[in-house]
Design an enzyme around this catalytic site. Structure first.
Site, mmCIF file in Angstrom:
data_model
loop_
_atom_site.group_PDB
_atom_site.id
_atom_site.type_symbol
_atom_site.label_atom_id
_atom_site.label_comp_id
_atom_site.label_asym_id
_atom_site.label_seq_id
_atom_site.Cartn_x
_atom_site.Cartn_y
_atom_site.Cartn_z
ATOM 1 N N CYS A 27 4.007 12.628 -7.778
ATOM 2 C CA CYS A 27 3.016 11.740 -8.335
ATOM 3 C C CYS A 27 1.711 11.702 -7.548
ATOM 4 O O CYS A 27 1.646 11.586 -7.076
ATOM 5 C CB CYS A 27 3.526 10.522 -8.777
ATOM 6 S SG CYS A 27 2.522 9.051 -8.898
ATOM 7 N N LYS A 54 14.892 3.715 -13.243
ATOM 8 C CA LYS A 54 14.537 3.156 -12.301
ATOM 9 C C LYS A 54 15.243 2.092 -11.489
ATOM 10 O O LYS A 54 16.093 1.949 -12.537
ATOM 11 C CB LYS A 54 12.668 2.195 -12.741
ATOM 12 C CG LYS A 54 12.133 3.498 -12.775
ATOM 13 C CD LYS A 54 10.622 2.191 -13.265
ATOM 14 C CE LYS A 54 10.090 3.038 -14.381
ATOM 15 N NZ LYS A 54 8.222 2.754 -15.305
ATOM 16 N N VAL A 67 3.988 3.571 -9.559
ATOM 17 C CA VAL A 67 3.875 3.834 -8.314
ATOM 18 C C VAL A 67 2.289 4.491 -8.109
ATOM 19 O O VAL A 67 2.396 5.034 -9.577
ATOM 20 C CB VAL A 67 4.861 4.973 -7.536
ATOM 21 C CG1 VAL A 67 6.626 4.242 -7.810
ATOM 22 C CG2 VAL A 67 5.028 6.114 -8.707
ATOM 23 N N SER A 81 -3.285 2.713 -7.170
ATOM 24 C CA SER A 81 -3.473 3.798 -5.602
ATOM 25 C C SER A 81 -4.855 3.361 -5.220
ATOM 26 O O SER A 81 -5.081 3.141 -4.093
ATOM 27 C CB SER A 81 -3.616 4.968 -5.748
ATOM 28 O OG SER A 81 -4.603 4.839 -7.423
#
Length: 254
Positions: A27, A54, A67, A81
């Site tokens: 990712c 998941k 994520v 992020s």
């Protein structure tokens, strides 16, 4: 560290007291936070999860199950992020990764925003090729051209300056993956050194940054994962060569 991605039914590894990042190895958004943690030289644990199956506990840390998510205290986490990386830079101010000038910070954010068209085109080319339109290829190259123009204007080795910073670590994960597109038959997405000389020099410089080097994957590896995902069976554990020695075994079904 194991590269195994935990999935539905797997138990949450015990908390060690360190920062803990929940991620997926391929990712680009999770990679952004890994690079910041590396650049800050912080001690942290990394837990990979299977995004198609998941583990139930990921929703305790990221409400949508996305994520990256950063557990900063046991049971307490922040996600996204951009949020994580600004938090880390402010919480651990040694070796700051953002520009001190407010205007330059704003310019960095605009640069990232303007690059988003290239990112969108990448996702279509890599995972939904039948939907690819000529304007998407144009948007991709506009993004590259804008990036190269900004680098020329700044006149520094990295976008942040003489050392890589947050803006570099935000854009880099996508450049790393762009290099895989020609290997997937998308030659119109090649980053030609004749056209993008400054950009290709920048790419090679980024590969040598310690924070990047510790996590970098070759274009061939990204291409292999992309092919598996495009076929509907993403091979999350293709890099796992170790036993899961530091994780509890998966729960048995009753």
């Amino acid at each position: 560290m194991s590269e195994k991605h935990l999935q539905t039914g797997d138990v949450l590894p015990p908390y060690s007291g360190k920062l803990r990042l929940f991620a997926m190895r391929f990712c680009p958004y999770a990679e952004r936070s890994v690079l910041v943690l590396n650049a800050k030289k912080l001690d942290y644990d990394l837990v990979f999860i299977n995004l198609d199956h998941k583990p139930e506990w990921i929703f305790q840390f990221s409400p949508k199950g996305t994520v990256p998510a950063l557990e900063y205290e046991q049971g307490k986490a922040i996600f996204d992020s951009n949020i994580i990386n600004v938090y880390l830079d402010e919480k651990y101010p040694d070796a700051p990764l953002q520009a001190t000038d407010p205007l330059r910070r704003a310019e960095d954010k605009m640069l990232v925003e303007n690059f988003s068209g290239a990112q969108s085109a990448y996702y279509t080319a890599a995972f939904n090729a039948q939907a690819l339109q000529p304007n998407m290829v144009e948007n991709y190259h506009k993004g590259l051209e804008g990036l190269q123009k900004e680098m020329e204007s700044r006149g520094t080795k990295f976008l942040h300056g003489d050392e890589a910073g947050l803006v570099d670590f935000t854009i880099w994960p996508f450049l790393e993956r762009f290099l895989a597109l020609p290997l997937l038959g998308k030659t119109e997405f090649a980053i030609d050194s004749a056209k993008y000389g400054l950009l290709t020099t920048y790419i090679e410089a980024m590969k040598t940054v310690p924070a990047v080097k510790a996590y970098y994957l070759a274009a061939e590896t990204h291409a292999k994962f992309t092919e598996s995902r495009a076929k509907g069976d993403p091979n999350y554990n293709m890099l796992d060569t170790s036993a899961v020695c530091c994780m509890r075994p998966r729960k048995k079904k009753e």
